[in-house]
Motif scaffolding. Structure first.
Motif, PDB file in Angstrom:
ATOM      1  N   LEU A 114       0.787  -1.232   0.000  1.00 47.48           N
ATOM      2  CA  LEU A 114       0.000   0.000   0.000  1.00 47.48           C
ATOM      3  C   LEU A 114       0.820   1.284   0.000  1.00 47.48           C
ATOM      4  CD1 LEU A 114      -2.796  -0.978   2.537  1.00 47.48           C
ATOM      5  CD2 LEU A 114      -2.934  -0.936   0.052  1.00 47.48           C
ATOM      6  N   GLY A 115       2.016   1.259   0.547  1.00 46.79           N
ATOM      7  CA  GLY A 115       2.808   2.476   0.641  1.00 46.79           C
ATOM      8  C   GLY A 115       2.572   3.224   1.943  1.00 46.79           C
ATOM      9  N   ILE A 116       1.495   2.909   2.640  1.00 43.47           N
ATOM     10  CA  ILE A 116       1.237   3.449   3.979  1.00 43.47           C
ATOM     11  C   ILE A 116       0.783   2.290   4.847  1.00 43.47           C
ATOM     12  CG2 ILE A 116       0.555   5.722   3.106  1.00 43.47           C
ATOM     13  CD1 ILE A 116      -2.343   4.949   3.881  1.00 43.47           C
ATOM     14  N   HIS A 117       0.818   2.493   6.158  1.00 44.42           N
ATOM     15  CA  HIS A 117       0.394   1.440   7.069  1.00 44.42           C
ATOM     16  C   HIS A 117      -1.107   1.591   7.322  1.00 44.42           C
ATOM     17  CE1 HIS A 117       1.358  -1.785   9.791  1.00 44.42           C
ATOM     18  NE2 HIS A 117       0.540  -1.246  10.674  1.00 44.42           N
ATOM     19  N   PRO A 118      -1.900   0.538   7.082  1.00 47.76           N
ATOM     20  CA  PRO A 118      -3.336   0.637   7.341  1.00 47.76           C
ATOM     21  C   PRO A 118      -3.612   0.879   8.828  1.00 47.76           C
ATOM     22  CG  PRO A 118      -2.828  -1.346   6.090  1.00 47.76           C
ATOM     23  CD  PRO A 118      -1.524  -0.767   6.541  1.00 47.76           C
ATOM     24  N   ALA A 119      -4.748   1.469   9.103  1.00 53.30           N
ATOM     25  CA  ALA A 119      -5.133   1.731  10.487  1.00 53.30           C
ATOM     26  C   ALA A 119      -5.200   0.427  11.270  1.00 53.30           C
ATOM     27  CB  ALA A 119      -6.488   2.435  10.526  1.00 53.30           C
ATOM     28  N   LYS A 120      -4.746   0.496  12.513  1.00 55.06           N
ATOM     29  CA  LYS A 120      -4.856  -0.644  13.422  1.00 55.06           C
ATOM     30  C   LYS A 120      -6.199  -0.507  14.126  1.00 55.06           C
ATOM     31  CE  LYS A 120       0.078  -1.142  13.974  1.00 55.06           C
ATOM     32  NZ  LYS A 120       1.236  -1.079  14.859  1.00 55.06           N
ATOM     33  N   LEU A 121      -7.187  -1.202  13.586  1.00 58.41           N
ATOM     34  CA  LEU A 121      -8.557  -1.043  14.049  1.00 58.41           C
ATOM     35  C   LEU A 121      -8.763  -1.538  15.470  1.00 58.41           C
ATOM     36  CD1 LEU A 121     -10.283  -2.179  10.737  1.00 58.41           C
ATOM     37  CD2 LEU A 121      -9.810   0.156  11.508  1.00 58.41           C
ATOM     38  N   SER A 122      -7.864  -2.374  15.964  1.00 59.43           N
ATOM     39  CA  SER A 122      -7.981  -2.888  17.329  1.00 59.43           C
ATOM     40  C   SER A 122      -7.354  -1.944  18.357  1.00 59.43           C
ATOM     41  CB  SER A 122      -7.340  -4.272  17.419  1.00 59.43           C
ATOM     42  OG  SER A 122      -5.989  -4.215  17.008  1.00 59.43           O
ATOM     43  N   ASP A 123      -6.631  -0.926  17.919  1.00 58.59           N
ATOM     44  CA  ASP A 123      -5.984   0.021  18.838  1.00 58.59           C
ATOM     45  C   ASP A 123      -7.002   0.936  19.518  1.00 58.59           C
ATOM     46  OD1 ASP A 123      -3.490  -0.973  18.320  1.00 58.59           O
ATOM     47  OD2 ASP A 123      -2.727   0.825  17.330  1.00 58.59           O
ATOM     48  N   ALA A 124      -6.622   1.387  20.683  1.00 57.75           N
ATOM     49  CA  ALA A 124      -7.496   2.261  21.470  1.00 57.75           C
ATOM     50  C   ALA A 124      -7.843   3.549  20.722  1.00 57.75           C
ATOM     51  CB  ALA A 124      -6.844   2.585  22.807  1.00 57.75           C
ATOM     52  N   ALA A 125      -6.892   4.093  19.971  1.00 61.01           N
ATOM     53  CA  ALA A 125      -7.135   5.353  19.248  1.00 61.01           C
ATOM     54  C   ALA A 125      -8.296   5.212  18.266  1.00 61.01           C
ATOM     55  CB  ALA A 125      -5.872   5.794  18.513  1.00 61.01           C
ATOM     56  N   ASN A 162     -20.182  -2.304  14.035  1.00 62.15           N
ATOM     57  CA  ASN A 162     -20.445  -3.153  15.208  1.00 62.15           C
ATOM     58  C   ASN A 162     -19.382  -4.236  15.334  1.00 62.15           C
ATOM     59  OD1 ASN A 162     -22.711  -1.704  15.948  1.00 62.15           O
ATOM     60  ND2 ASN A 162     -24.146  -3.095  14.941  1.00 62.15           N
ATOM     61  N   TYR A 163     -19.012  -4.848  14.205  1.00 63.55           N
ATOM     62  CA  TYR A 163     -17.987  -5.891  14.257  1.00 63.55           C
ATOM     63  C   TYR A 163     -16.620  -5.309  14.634  1.00 63.55           C
ATOM     64  CZ  TYR A 163     -14.749  -9.540  13.014  1.00 63.55           C
ATOM     65  OH  TYR A 163     -13.719 -10.458  13.069  1.00 63.55           O
ATOM     66  N   LEU A 164     -16.285  -4.126  14.122  1.00 60.47           N
ATOM     67  CA  LEU A 164     -15.001  -3.496  14.453  1.00 60.47           C
ATOM     68  C   LEU A 164     -14.819  -3.342  15.958  1.00 60.47           C
ATOM     69  CD1 LEU A 164     -14.606  -0.638  11.789  1.00 60.47           C
ATOM     70  CD2 LEU A 164     -13.572  -2.897  11.789  1.00 60.47           C
ATOM     71  N   ARG A 165     -15.904  -3.108  16.663  1.00 62.94           N
ATOM     72  CA  ARG A 165     -15.832  -2.942  18.121  1.00 62.94           C
ATOM     73  C   ARG A 165     -15.352  -4.222  18.795  1.00 62.94           C
ATOM     74  NH1 ARG A 165     -15.229   2.240  18.486  1.00 62.94           N
ATOM     75  NH2 ARG A 165     -16.976   3.453  17.710  1.00 62.94           N
ATOM     76  N   ARG A 169     -11.051  -6.575  21.618  1.00 63.62           N
ATOM     77  CA  ARG A 169     -10.918  -7.677  22.580  1.00 63.62           C
ATOM     78  C   ARG A 169      -9.970  -8.770  22.107  1.00 63.62           C
ATOM     79  NH1 ARG A 169     -16.893  -8.742  22.286  1.00 63.62           N
ATOM     80  NH2 ARG A 169     -17.534  -6.603  22.002  1.00 63.62           N
ATOM     81  N   ARG A 170      -9.473  -8.672  20.882  1.00 66.12           N
ATOM     82  CA  ARG A 170      -8.635  -9.762  20.335  1.00 66.12           C
ATOM     83  C   ARG A 170      -7.166  -9.511  20.528  1.00 66.12           C
ATOM     84  NH1 ARG A 170     -11.939 -12.365  15.648  1.00 66.12           N
ATOM     85  NH2 ARG A 170     -13.962 -11.829  16.429  1.00 66.12           N
TER      86      ARG A 170
END
Length: 170
Positions: A114-125, A162-165, A169-170
């Motif tokens: 991708l050339g950039i790092h995708p968002a870490k959807l599991s991170d608190a931010a 809803n699933y992203l939430r 926990r993983r």
């Protein structure tokens, strides 16, 4: 028998010296000296080329991606239940896992290209963002992430939120 008299051999001398271009084309003398002006022009061209490359990098990739206030305030109309989570997971595995990874850590198989790092959807931010903010980001996209406005229905996008939430926990 009489011995034959040997005949003298005549060898023609061949010149082995190279002919220079000046000798071959005396009216055209090749100049290999570059004047100071030409050197300066070359340096300017290199600097301009470097500047153009630096300017062509997309500035938006360095800016923080923030949803408009009204969009961030939107509430998720889809209740969190087993059905919603199952639909959201199915869509996530079809459309998102390639970049964001199975657990949302941004380590999907396609992430390196991708050339950039995708968002870490599991991170608190990311998890601290409102449902409305995440919905807006999924809806409009940002390169290289496509927009899903016309690819997924609003209900499907809310199911994905809803699933992203659950990824926290993983």
């Amino acid at each position: 028998m009489k011995p034959r008299a040997s005949l003298p051999r005549r060898v023609k001398e061949v010149s082995t010296t190279a002919i220079t271009s000046e000798e071959f084309f005396p009216e055209r003398q090749l100049s290999t000296h570059f004047g100071p002006r030409l050197k300066l022009l070359g340096m300017i061209m290199v600097l301009l080329g470097s500047a153009l490359i630096a300017v062509s990098v997309e500035p938006e990739s360095k800016e923080k991606w923030v949803a408009p206030g009204a969009e961030a305030q939107k509430k998720n109309p889809v209740a969190i239940n087993d059905s919603s989570l199952a639909v959201g997971q199915k869509i996530y595995l079809q459309r998102c896992v390639g970049c964001h990874g199975r657990t949302g850590k941004g380590d999907g198989a396609d992430a390196a290209d991708l050339g950039i790092h995708p968002a870490k959807l599991s991170d608190a931010a990311v998890q601290q963002q409102t449902d409305g903010e995440l919905f807006w980001k999924v809806t409009v996209g940002k390169k290289p992430m496509p927009n899903y406005r016309s690819r997924l229905s609003p209900t499907d996008r809310w199911n994905v939120i809803n699933y992203l939430r659950t990824l926290a926990r993983r």
